[in-house]
Design an enzyme around this catalytic site. Structure first.
Site, PDB file in Angstrom:
ATOM      1  N   HIS A   1     -42.113  24.710  10.629  1.00  0.00           N
ATOM      2  CA  HIS A   1     -43.348  23.954  10.404  1.00  0.00           C
ATOM      3  C   HIS A   1     -43.255  22.516  10.899  1.00  0.00           C
ATOM      4  O   HIS A   1     -42.241  21.847  10.717  1.00  0.00           O
ATOM      5  CB  HIS A   1     -43.698  23.978   8.913  1.00  0.00           C
ATOM      6  CG  HIS A   1     -44.013  25.359   8.437  1.00  0.00           C
ATOM      7  ND1 HIS A   1     -43.417  25.922   7.335  1.00  0.00           N
ATOM      8  CD2 HIS A   1     -44.831  26.307   8.945  1.00  0.00           C
ATOM      9  CE1 HIS A   1     -43.878  27.164   7.168  1.00  0.00           C
ATOM     10  NE2 HIS A   1     -44.733  27.417   8.142  1.00  0.00           N
TER      11      HIS A   1
ATOM     12  N   SER B   1     -49.845  29.057   9.667  1.00  0.00           N
ATOM     13  CA  SER B   1     -49.407  27.963   8.797  1.00  0.00           C
ATOM     14  C   SER B   1     -49.489  26.577   9.421  1.00  0.00           C
ATOM     15  O   SER B   1     -49.872  25.617   8.748  1.00  0.00           O
ATOM     16  CB  SER B   1     -47.985  28.223   8.318  1.00  0.00           C
ATOM     17  OG  SER B   1     -47.120  28.461   9.415  1.00  0.00           O
TER      18      SER B   1
ATOM     19  N   ASP C   1     -36.133  25.615   7.730  1.00  0.00           N
ATOM     20  CA  ASP C   1     -36.509  26.785   8.545  1.00  0.00           C
ATOM     21  C   ASP C   1     -36.926  26.409   9.964  1.00  0.00           C
ATOM     22  O   ASP C   1     -37.078  27.261  10.816  1.00  0.00           O
ATOM     23  CB  ASP C   1     -37.595  27.600   7.845  1.00  0.00           C
ATOM     24  CG  ASP C   1     -38.783  26.744   7.466  1.00  0.00           C
ATOM     25  OD1 ASP C   1     -38.833  25.563   7.903  1.00  0.00           O
ATOM     26  OD2 ASP C   1     -39.671  27.226   6.750  1.00  0.00           O
TER      27      ASP C   1
END
Ligand code: NAG
Ligand code: NAG
Ligand code: NAG
Length: 530
Positions: free
Chosen positions: A242, A40, A239
């Site tokens: 990223h 990602s 989270d």
């Protein structure tokens, strides 16, 4: 087309500086292909919150007519964020490092030419899903091959992956082995065993074993594999997995800085060294002439330039100025091996291949024919080989040898417009050569060589043993692969052939095999020729 050049040796970058411009409105074929792969954070999640991208594209990531991307349907189009939108299709894509990287490269190297980005990253993937033969692996190879179809060269792979391998302890522990194998396979399958790879050490992870994966990434020592560390770059809540858009901008520039290490910097030219300059001129003249030959001459598809002095020209079998005329089996004529003669015409190559070039000396057997025959023996589908002898058996000024040699390589690369062309050079053989009187200049030159060579254990640590995949035929000396001026890769190996072997037929299995042998036998043990 000149596909390969061999300067004392060998090379591996396709000759393709001319962009192909399509008549219609299609974008040109980019000359500098960059593969983007991983998960990602390579695909890009900058600006994505709750599955929605905010659409903000910072100035560093704006489109540029000289930056293209290979779309999912394998056509080139002007690149714009999000780069992975039609590749990582099951996720919401945002800003990744690719555009920032490309813009930064062009700002520093405006003359580099068009950059073609090949997005291949898919979010949430672990290293096992990138193994040779998997969907992701095949997609990467297929897209890379499609990218160079119209010309252009793959300049580097940018790899950012591993977050998914931090969840299970066993995965993190085997990460290093898996990553090394993946890189070996990709390079082998792209036919470019020294392809520059720039990987990113994790900033974050999906599980607790981030540090184990990071250590694996930072600890990989392979020729032309570099690592930039993303630790400390800001990640997005909630989270914290990223990179933010601004972090991606920064990461792209860090990747570019690492990429610059693979590009040459021009050196001030000191024209005082007439011999070097003359050599370069001869070389360039021969090359220039080698290209547009008369239509009826066979045009070899793989060219090797042979340069250096007497041992490259060949004195094998020459005693007191007379060649004994003995041509060993490996040096015999071959229907696919040609040489460019002094009149700049191709003809079947036969020993002594420097006879009309190094005209003031008696020429005998050199390494060229054995090199070419062995390449064809190992890879019958290689195509025709054209040897371009350029060697004259004169002494260069030994005192300034190291400086001059570097400048010579830099100049040749610049003037051939092949900045990354690998060069494999043979140092003077160690004192053992009976026929050689060790004079002052020779010793000086050997010293210059030594300074440039890594101690063996260091070389070993740096994973250089992959170059030994062709060791079966090794019997002497060392080979140095000069990957770029700043990044001189030193390789303990044996001869041209092995240098070339490292470029052409390193199979991952052989590399692994070789590593075992290396670890047990130590680097100084040379196998016997078969
Ligand atoms: C390929 O995809 C792009 C969009 O990514 C589209 O603009 C283009 O028309 C497509 N080309 C072909 C030949 O399908
Ligand atoms: C996207 O999801 C579909 C359906 O689950 C799946 O078949 C496909 O392989 C996925 N594509 C990618 C690139 O992950
Ligand atoms: C990698 O991911 C795939 C798909 O999520 C999963 O099936 C597989 O077990 C994972 N492999 C490892 C070694 O974690």
């Amino acid at each position: 087309m000149i596909e390969f050049l061999l300067l004392l040796l060998a090379i591996g970058i396709p000759w393709s500086s001319n962009a192909q411009v399509n008549e219609i409105n299609n974008p040109p074929q980019p000359s500098n292909i960059i593969i983007l792969a991983g998960q990602s954070n390579m695909a890009g999640r900058g600006g994505v919150v709750d599955g929605v991208w905010d659409g903000i594209v910072p100035p560093e990531c704006q489109p540029n007519p000289s930056i293209l991307r290979l779309s999912a349907n394998l056509t080139w189009e002007e690149a714009k964020e999000p780069l992975h939108k039609d590749i990582d299709v099951n996720k919401t894509n945002g800003v990744g490092p690719g555009m920032s990287f490309a813009n930064y490269v062009l700002s520093r190297y405006p003359g580099l030419g068009c950059i073609g980005l090949v997005p291949c990253a898919i979010g949430g993937t672990n290293i096992s899903q990138w193994e040779r033969g998997t969907f992701l692996y095949n997609q990467l190879i297929n897209r890379a091959n499609a990218a160079v179809k119209g010309g252009g060269s793959i300049r580097a792979i940018l790899w950012y992956q591993g977050e998914s391998d931090t969840i299970v302890y066993e995965d993190s522990i085997s990460y290093k082995k898996n990553l090394k194998r993946f890189l070996s396979h990709v390079r082998a399958d792209l036919g470019s065993p020294l392809l520059p790879v720039i990987q990113v050490a994790l900033a974050s992870g999906e599980g607790p074993f981030i540090d184990i994966v990071r250590q694996a990434q930072l600890g990989i020592k392979r020729p032309n594999v570099r690592c930039v560390d993303a630790k400390g770059l800001k990640v997005q809540p909630p989270d914290d997995l990223h990179l933010t858009t601004q972090s991606q901008v920064k990461l792209g520039q860090m990747l570019a800085d690492a990429f610059f290490q693979f590009l040459p910097h021009p050196l001030p030219i000191d024209i005082s060294n007439n011999i070097l300059m003359a050599l370069i001129e001869v070389l360039l003249l021969l090359l220039a002439m080698a290209n547009p030959l008369q239509a009826n001459a066979p045009q070899p598809s793989n060219m090797f330039i042979l340069a250096g002095q007497s041992n490259m020209a060949g004195r094998g079998g020459v005693l007191q100025g007379v060649w004994d005329g003995i041509v060993p089996p490996k040096c015999q004529l071959h229907p696919s091996i040609f040489r460019l003669n002094a009149k700049l015409a191709w003809e079947p190559a036969k020993e002594p291949i420097h006879k009309d070039i190094d005209v003031t000396k008696t020429n005998g057997i050199g390494p060229g024919m054995a090199f070419a025959n062995t390449v064809l023996h190992r890879d019958p589908g290689f195509g025709t080989i054209g040897l371009v002898p350029c060697t004259v058996g004169d002494e260069m000024d030994a005192k300034s040898y190291k400086t001059n040699l570097k400048r010579f390589f830099t100049d040749v690369r610049k003037d051939l417009r092949l900045p990354l062309i690998p060069i494999i050079q043979l140092p003077k053989k160690p004192a053992a050569q009976a026929s050689e009187t060790i004079t002052g200049p020779v010793q000086l030159r050997k010293k210059a060589w030594k300074q440039k060579q890594l101690p063996v254990d260091q070389a070993q640590q740096q994973g250089l043993k992959q170059h030994h995949c062709a060791r079966k035929t090794v019997d002497h000396a060392s080979v140095e692969v000069v990957a770029s001026r700043q990044d001189t890769q030193r390789v303990h190996s044996s001869d041209l052939l092995n240098g070339w072997g490292a470029h052409s037929d390193c199979k991952a299995a052989e590399i692994d095999q070789e590593q075992k042998g290396w670890n047990h036998a130590g680097p100084e043990k040379t196998s016997q020729p078969k």
